[in-house]
Design a protein around this motif. Structure first.
Motif, PDB file in Angstrom:
ATOM      1  N   ILE A  84      -4.721   8.045   7.461  1.00  0.00           N
ATOM      2  CA  ILE A  84      -5.515   6.910   6.972  1.00  0.00           C
ATOM      3  C   ILE A  84      -4.682   6.136   5.960  1.00  0.00           C
ATOM      4  O   ILE A  84      -4.227   6.691   4.961  1.00  0.00           O
ATOM      5  CB  ILE A  84      -6.814   7.410   6.310  1.00  0.00           C
ATOM      6  CG1 ILE A  84      -7.631   8.270   7.291  1.00  0.00           C
ATOM      7  CG2 ILE A  84      -7.639   6.235   5.807  1.00  0.00           C
ATOM      8  CD1 ILE A  84      -8.628   9.178   6.623  1.00  0.00           C
ATOM      9  N   GLY A  85      -4.465   4.856   6.208  1.00  0.00           N
ATOM     10  CA  GLY A  85      -3.690   4.043   5.275  1.00  0.00           C
ATOM     11  C   GLY A  85      -3.260   2.740   5.926  1.00  0.00           C
ATOM     12  O   GLY A  85      -3.823   2.315   6.944  1.00  0.00           O
ATOM     13  N   SER A  86      -2.247   2.101   5.350  1.00  0.00           N
ATOM     14  CA  SER A  86      -1.736   0.856   5.910  1.00  0.00           C
ATOM     15  C   SER A  86      -1.048   1.128   7.244  1.00  0.00           C
ATOM     16  O   SER A  86      -0.678   2.273   7.556  1.00  0.00           O
ATOM     17  CB  SER A  86      -0.728   0.230   4.943  1.00  0.00           C
ATOM     18  OG  SER A  86       0.436   1.043   4.839  1.00  0.00           O
ATOM     19  N   GLN A 120      -3.578   7.401   2.034  1.00  0.00           N
ATOM     20  CA  GLN A 120      -2.766   6.583   1.143  1.00  0.00           C
ATOM     21  C   GLN A 120      -3.714   5.763   0.273  1.00  0.00           C
ATOM     22  O   GLN A 120      -4.553   5.017   0.770  1.00  0.00           O
ATOM     23  CB  GLN A 120      -1.869   5.650   1.953  1.00  0.00           C
ATOM     24  CG  GLN A 120      -1.051   4.671   1.118  1.00  0.00           C
ATOM     25  CD  GLN A 120      -0.419   3.600   1.982  1.00  0.00           C
ATOM     26  OE1 GLN A 120      -1.041   3.086   2.909  1.00  0.00           O
ATOM     27  NE2 GLN A 120       0.832   3.264   1.700  1.00  0.00           N
ATOM     28  N   GLY A 121      -3.589   5.907  -1.050  1.00  0.00           N
ATOM     29  CA  GLY A 121      -4.357   5.083  -1.974  1.00  0.00           C
ATOM     30  C   GLY A 121      -5.852   5.131  -1.752  1.00  0.00           C
ATOM     31  O   GLY A 121      -6.471   6.198  -1.665  1.00  0.00           O
ATOM     32  N   ILE A 157       2.336   4.456  10.760  1.00  0.00           N
ATOM     33  CA  ILE A 157       3.458   4.562  11.690  1.00  0.00           C
ATOM     34  C   ILE A 157       4.499   5.543  11.184  1.00  0.00           C
ATOM     35  O   ILE A 157       5.010   6.388  11.933  1.00  0.00           O
ATOM     36  CB  ILE A 157       4.087   3.174  11.934  1.00  0.00           C
ATOM     37  CG1 ILE A 157       3.102   2.287  12.710  1.00  0.00           C
ATOM     38  CG2 ILE A 157       5.399   3.298  12.698  1.00  0.00           C
ATOM     39  CD1 ILE A 157       3.507   0.829  12.772  1.00  0.00           C
ATOM     40  N   ASP A 158       4.821   5.471   9.891  1.00  0.00           N
ATOM     41  CA  ASP A 158       5.814   6.385   9.317  1.00  0.00           C
ATOM     42  C   ASP A 158       5.377   7.839   9.445  1.00  0.00           C
ATOM     43  O   ASP A 158       6.160   8.715   9.853  1.00  0.00           O
ATOM     44  CB  ASP A 158       6.050   6.056   7.842  1.00  0.00           C
ATOM     45  CG  ASP A 158       6.885   4.798   7.637  1.00  0.00           C
ATOM     46  OD1 ASP A 158       7.461   4.312   8.629  1.00  0.00           O
ATOM     47  OD2 ASP A 158       6.949   4.303   6.500  1.00  0.00           O
ATOM     48  N   VAL A 159       4.122   8.112   9.095  1.00  0.00           N
ATOM     49  CA  VAL A 159       3.628   9.490   9.140  1.00  0.00           C
ATOM     50  C   VAL A 159       3.485   9.963  10.579  1.00  0.00           C
ATOM     51  O   VAL A 159       3.809  11.117  10.905  1.00  0.00           O
ATOM     52  CB  VAL A 159       2.288   9.610   8.381  1.00  0.00           C
ATOM     53  CG1 VAL A 159       1.727  11.022   8.503  1.00  0.00           C
ATOM     54  CG2 VAL A 159       2.471   9.247   6.912  1.00  0.00           C
ATOM     55  N   TYR A 160       3.020   9.089  11.449  1.00  0.00           N
ATOM     56  CA  TYR A 160       2.876   9.422  12.874  1.00  0.00           C
ATOM     57  C   TYR A 160       4.218   9.878  13.449  1.00  0.00           C
ATOM     58  O   TYR A 160       4.310  10.908  14.121  1.00  0.00           O
ATOM     59  CB  TYR A 160       2.360   8.191  13.612  1.00  0.00           C
ATOM     60  CG  TYR A 160       2.110   8.384  15.087  1.00  0.00           C
ATOM     61  CD1 TYR A 160       0.841   8.708  15.566  1.00  0.00           C
ATOM     62  CD2 TYR A 160       3.137   8.209  16.019  1.00  0.00           C
ATOM     63  CE1 TYR A 160       0.609   8.866  16.923  1.00  0.00           C
ATOM     64  CE2 TYR A 160       2.912   8.376  17.373  1.00  0.00           C
ATOM     65  CZ  TYR A 160       1.642   8.695  17.819  1.00  0.00           C
ATOM     66  OH  TYR A 160       1.418   8.857  19.161  1.00  0.00           O
TER      67      TYR A 160
END
Length: 251
Positions: free
Chosen positions: A207-209, A125-126, A214-217
Protein backbone atom coordinates in the motif's frame (compact mmCIF):
# COMPACT_ATOMS: atom_id res chain seq x y z
CA UNK A 1 -30.27 16.75 -7.02
CA UNK A 2 -30.43 14.27 -9.91
CA UNK A 3 -27.92 11.49 -10.41
CA UNK A 4 -27.56 9.82 -13.78
CA UNK A 5 -25.27 6.97 -12.73
CA UNK A 6 -26.64 3.46 -12.27
CA UNK A 7 -24.96 2.86 -8.91
CA UNK A 8 -26.34 4.12 -5.60
CA UNK A 9 -25.10 7.46 -4.31
CA UNK A 10 -25.37 8.01 -0.55
CA UNK A 11 -25.57 11.44 1.07
CA UNK A 12 -23.42 11.59 4.22
CA UNK A 13 -22.75 14.27 6.82
CA UNK A 14 -19.40 15.41 8.15
CA UNK A 15 -19.27 14.79 11.90
CA UNK A 16 -15.72 15.83 12.82
CA UNK A 17 -12.18 16.48 11.63
CA UNK A 18 -9.20 15.24 13.66
CA UNK A 19 -5.62 16.31 13.03
CA UNK A 20 -3.52 13.15 13.43
CA UNK A 21 -0.18 14.90 12.87
CA UNK A 22 1.30 17.56 10.61
CA UNK A 23 -0.60 17.53 7.29
CA UNK A 24 -2.56 14.36 8.15
CA UNK A 25 -6.26 14.50 9.03
CA UNK A 26 -9.06 12.04 9.73
CA UNK A 27 -12.55 12.96 8.53
CA UNK A 28 -15.46 11.25 10.25
CA UNK A 29 -18.78 11.00 8.40
CA UNK A 30 -22.21 9.62 9.21
CA UNK A 31 -22.95 6.00 8.29
CA UNK A 32 -25.29 5.53 5.32
CA UNK A 33 -28.12 3.12 6.07
CA UNK A 34 -27.72 -0.35 4.59
CA UNK A 35 -24.11 0.16 3.46
CA UNK A 36 -21.39 -2.35 4.25
CA UNK A 37 -17.82 -3.09 3.16
CA UNK A 38 -14.84 -5.30 3.92
CA UNK A 39 -11.36 -4.42 5.18
CA UNK A 40 -9.15 -2.48 2.79
CA UNK A 41 -12.16 -0.90 1.11
CA UNK A 42 -11.95 2.10 -1.19
CA UNK A 43 -14.72 4.51 -2.16
CA UNK A 44 -15.46 7.69 -4.07
CA UNK A 45 -16.17 10.84 -2.09
CA UNK A 46 -17.90 13.78 -3.75
CA UNK A 47 -18.36 17.37 -2.67
CA UNK A 48 -21.85 18.82 -2.44
CA UNK A 49 -21.43 21.11 -5.42
CA UNK A 50 -22.55 19.91 -8.82
CA UNK A 51 -23.41 21.69 -12.04
CA UNK A 52 -26.77 20.49 -13.37
CA UNK A 53 -25.83 21.44 -16.94
CA UNK A 54 -22.64 19.38 -16.88
CA UNK A 55 -24.14 16.54 -14.88
CA UNK A 56 -23.06 15.44 -11.46
CA UNK A 57 -20.01 13.42 -12.54
CA UNK A 58 -17.32 16.08 -12.50
CA UNK A 59 -13.91 14.76 -11.58
CA UNK A 60 -12.87 18.04 -10.01
CA UNK A 61 -15.50 17.40 -7.33
CA UNK A 62 -14.75 13.70 -6.76
CA UNK A 63 -11.82 11.85 -5.17
CA UNK A 64 -10.95 8.22 -4.52
CA UNK A 65 -10.15 7.34 -0.89
CA UNK A 66 -9.61 4.37 1.39
CA UNK A 67 -12.17 3.87 4.15
CA UNK A 68 -10.21 3.78 7.40
CA UNK A 69 -13.06 2.37 9.52
CA UNK A 70 -15.23 -0.76 9.48
CA UNK A 71 -19.05 -0.89 9.33
CA UNK A 72 -19.49 -2.02 12.95
CA UNK A 73 -17.84 1.25 14.06
CA UNK A 74 -20.92 3.01 12.65
CA UNK A 75 -18.85 5.73 11.00
CA UNK A 76 -17.22 6.30 7.65
CA UNK A 77 -13.70 7.52 8.39
CA UNK A 78 -11.16 8.75 5.86
CA UNK A 79 -7.56 9.62 6.73
CA UNK A 80 -5.60 11.64 4.21
CA UNK A 81 -2.62 13.93 3.82
CA UNK A 82 -3.39 17.59 3.08
CA UNK A 83 -0.36 19.68 2.18
CA UNK A 84 -0.24 23.47 2.28
CA UNK A 85 -0.27 23.63 -1.51
CA UNK A 86 -3.16 21.17 -1.87
CA UNK A 87 -5.87 20.67 -4.48
CA UNK A 88 -9.08 22.68 -4.35
CA UNK A 89 -10.92 19.50 -3.38
CA UNK A 90 -8.77 18.92 -0.29
CA UNK A 91 -8.94 22.60 0.64
CA UNK A 92 -12.73 22.31 0.72
CA UNK A 93 -12.39 19.17 2.86
CA UNK A 94 -10.07 20.88 5.34
CA UNK A 95 -12.30 23.95 5.59
CA UNK A 96 -15.50 21.90 6.03
CA UNK A 97 -17.62 22.15 9.17
CA UNK A 98 -19.64 19.49 11.02
CA UNK A 99 -22.99 19.15 9.30
CA UNK A 100 -21.65 19.75 5.78
CA UNK A 101 -22.97 17.28 3.23
CA UNK A 102 -20.90 14.99 1.01
CA UNK A 103 -21.74 12.01 -1.22
CA UNK A 104 -20.39 8.47 -1.12
CA UNK A 105 -20.54 5.91 -3.92
CA UNK A 106 -18.84 2.90 -5.56
CA UNK A 107 -17.38 1.04 -2.58
CA UNK A 108 -15.11 -1.92 -3.26
CA UNK A 109 -12.07 -3.76 -1.91
CA UNK A 110 -9.07 -5.50 -3.43
CA UNK A 111 -7.36 -6.13 -0.09
CA UNK A 112 -9.60 -8.61 1.69
CA UNK A 113 -7.55 -10.74 4.07
CA UNK A 114 -6.62 -14.25 2.93
CA UNK A 115 -7.53 -16.84 5.55
CA UNK A 116 -6.03 -20.11 4.32
CA UNK A 117 -3.54 -20.67 7.11
CA UNK A 118 -0.61 -18.67 5.75
CA UNK A 119 1.28 -15.66 7.05
CA UNK A 120 0.31 -12.15 6.02
CA UNK A 121 2.62 -9.18 5.53
CA UNK A 122 1.16 -5.68 5.21
CA UNK A 123 3.63 -3.21 3.69
CA UNK A 124 2.71 0.46 3.87
CA UNK A 125 4.14 3.85 3.10
CA UNK A 126 3.21 6.94 5.12
CA UNK A 127 -0.52 7.59 5.32
CA UNK A 128 -1.03 4.19 3.70
CA UNK A 129 -1.42 3.08 7.31
CA UNK A 130 -5.01 4.26 6.91
CA UNK A 131 -5.59 1.37 4.51
CA UNK A 132 -3.86 -1.08 6.84
CA UNK A 133 -5.82 0.06 9.88
CA UNK A 134 -9.14 -1.73 9.08
CA UNK A 135 -7.15 -4.84 8.12
CA UNK A 136 -5.47 -4.84 11.53
CA UNK A 137 -8.84 -4.09 13.13
CA UNK A 138 -10.26 -7.25 11.58
CA UNK A 139 -7.24 -9.31 12.62
CA UNK A 140 -7.68 -8.02 16.16
CA UNK A 141 -11.29 -9.11 16.09
CA UNK A 142 -10.77 -12.44 14.33
CA UNK A 143 -7.41 -13.99 13.40
CA UNK A 144 -8.92 -17.31 12.28
CA UNK A 145 -7.15 -18.81 9.26
CA UNK A 146 -4.15 -16.49 9.54
CA UNK A 147 -0.82 -17.98 10.64
CA UNK A 148 0.75 -14.70 11.67
CA UNK A 149 0.80 -11.03 10.67
CA UNK A 150 3.65 -8.59 10.19
CA UNK A 151 3.05 -4.91 9.42
CA UNK A 152 5.93 -2.73 8.28
CA UNK A 153 5.49 0.98 7.60
CA UNK A 154 8.00 3.51 6.32
CA UNK A 155 7.35 7.12 7.29
CA UNK A 156 9.87 9.82 8.16
CA UNK A 157 7.41 11.85 10.25
CA UNK A 158 6.06 11.35 13.77
CA UNK A 159 3.85 10.35 15.48
CA UNK A 160 3.25 6.91 13.97
CA UNK A 161 -0.35 6.60 12.81
CA UNK A 162 -2.60 4.25 14.83
CA UNK A 163 0.30 2.92 16.90
CA UNK A 164 -1.93 2.61 19.98
CA UNK A 165 -4.13 0.18 18.07
CA UNK A 166 -1.08 -1.74 16.84
CA UNK A 167 0.11 -2.09 20.46
CA UNK A 168 -3.33 -3.31 21.54
CA UNK A 169 -3.43 -5.86 18.72
CA UNK A 170 0.02 -7.16 19.65
CA UNK A 171 -1.19 -7.61 23.25
CA UNK A 172 -4.25 -9.54 22.10
CA UNK A 173 -2.65 -11.56 19.32
CA UNK A 174 0.75 -13.19 19.84
CA UNK A 175 1.04 -13.80 16.11
CA UNK A 176 0.98 -10.06 15.35
CA UNK A 177 4.12 -7.93 14.95
CA UNK A 178 4.81 -4.50 13.52
CA UNK A 179 7.75 -2.25 12.67
CA UNK A 180 7.89 1.49 12.00
CA UNK A 181 10.99 2.62 10.09
CA UNK A 182 12.21 6.02 8.92
CA UNK A 183 14.44 5.15 5.96
CA UNK A 184 14.70 2.73 3.04
CA UNK A 185 17.71 0.89 4.44
CA UNK A 186 15.86 -0.17 7.59
CA UNK A 187 12.74 -0.83 5.56
CA UNK A 188 14.42 -3.35 3.28
CA UNK A 189 16.22 -4.96 6.22
CA UNK A 190 12.87 -5.61 7.83
CA UNK A 191 11.38 -6.88 4.58
CA UNK A 192 14.37 -9.14 3.97
CA UNK A 193 13.98 -10.68 7.43
CA UNK A 194 10.28 -11.30 6.77
CA UNK A 195 10.71 -12.89 3.32
CA UNK A 196 13.50 -15.07 4.70
CA UNK A 197 11.29 -16.19 7.57
CA UNK A 198 8.36 -17.06 5.29
CA UNK A 199 10.61 -18.78 2.71
CA UNK A 200 8.54 -17.69 -0.26
CA UNK A 201 5.21 -18.46 1.38
CA UNK A 202 2.44 -16.20 2.63
CA UNK A 203 0.73 -13.12 1.22
CA UNK A 204 2.13 -9.62 0.79
CA UNK A 205 -0.16 -6.58 0.66
CA UNK A 206 1.56 -3.43 -0.67
CA UNK A 207 0.00 0.00 0.00
CA UNK A 208 1.53 3.31 -1.05
CA UNK A 209 2.45 5.44 -4.05
CA UNK A 210 2.78 3.84 -7.49
CA UNK A 211 6.57 4.19 -7.35
CA UNK A 212 6.70 2.57 -3.92
CA UNK A 213 4.42 -0.28 -4.97
CA UNK A 214 6.49 -1.01 -8.07
CA UNK A 215 9.77 -0.98 -6.14
CA UNK A 216 8.48 -3.33 -3.44
CA UNK A 217 6.71 -5.58 -5.96
CA UNK A 218 9.94 -6.10 -7.88
CA UNK A 219 11.93 -6.61 -4.69
CA UNK A 220 9.54 -9.36 -3.60
CA UNK A 221 9.64 -11.09 -6.98
CA UNK A 222 13.46 -10.94 -6.95
CA UNK A 223 13.37 -12.62 -3.54
CA UNK A 224 11.28 -15.60 -4.55
CA UNK A 225 7.74 -14.40 -3.84
CA UNK A 226 5.21 -15.58 -6.42
CA UNK A 227 3.19 -12.99 -8.32
CA UNK A 228 -0.03 -14.57 -7.05
CA UNK A 229 1.08 -13.91 -3.46
CA UNK A 230 1.53 -10.15 -4.00
CA UNK A 231 -1.68 -8.17 -3.53
CA UNK A 232 -2.06 -4.53 -4.54
CA UNK A 233 -4.85 -2.01 -4.14
CA UNK A 234 -4.83 -1.59 -7.89
CA UNK A 235 -6.94 -2.44 -10.92
CA UNK A 236 -5.89 -5.43 -13.11
CA UNK A 237 -4.46 -3.01 -15.66
CA UNK A 238 -1.75 -2.03 -13.16
CA UNK A 239 -0.55 -5.64 -12.98
CA UNK A 240 -0.61 -5.89 -16.76
CA UNK A 241 1.55 -2.77 -17.11
CA UNK A 242 4.03 -4.22 -14.63
CA UNK A 243 4.34 -7.44 -16.59
CA UNK A 244 4.79 -5.57 -19.88
CA UNK A 245 7.59 -3.48 -18.36
CA UNK A 246 9.29 -6.65 -17.06
CA UNK A 247 9.07 -8.35 -20.43
CA UNK A 248 10.41 -5.24 -22.21
CA UNK A 249 13.36 -5.10 -19.80
CA UNK A 250 14.26 -8.71 -20.66
CA UNK A 251 14.43 -8.03 -24.40
Amino acid sequence: MKFSKAYTVYPIELLSIKKEKDQVYTFEYSMPEGVTWSEGAHTHLALDRFDDEMGWWQKVNVRHFTIMSMPDENRVKITTRIKENCSDFKKVMKDSKPGDRYFLFKIGSRLTLKRDGQGITIITQGVGQATARPMVYEINRNAQGIEDVYVINIDSSLPNLFEDEWIDTKTRNKGFAYTFVKNREDFYKGLEARTSYLKGQGYYYIIGSDEFIIDVYRYLEDNGVEESSIILDKKPEFYEDLKREEMAAQV
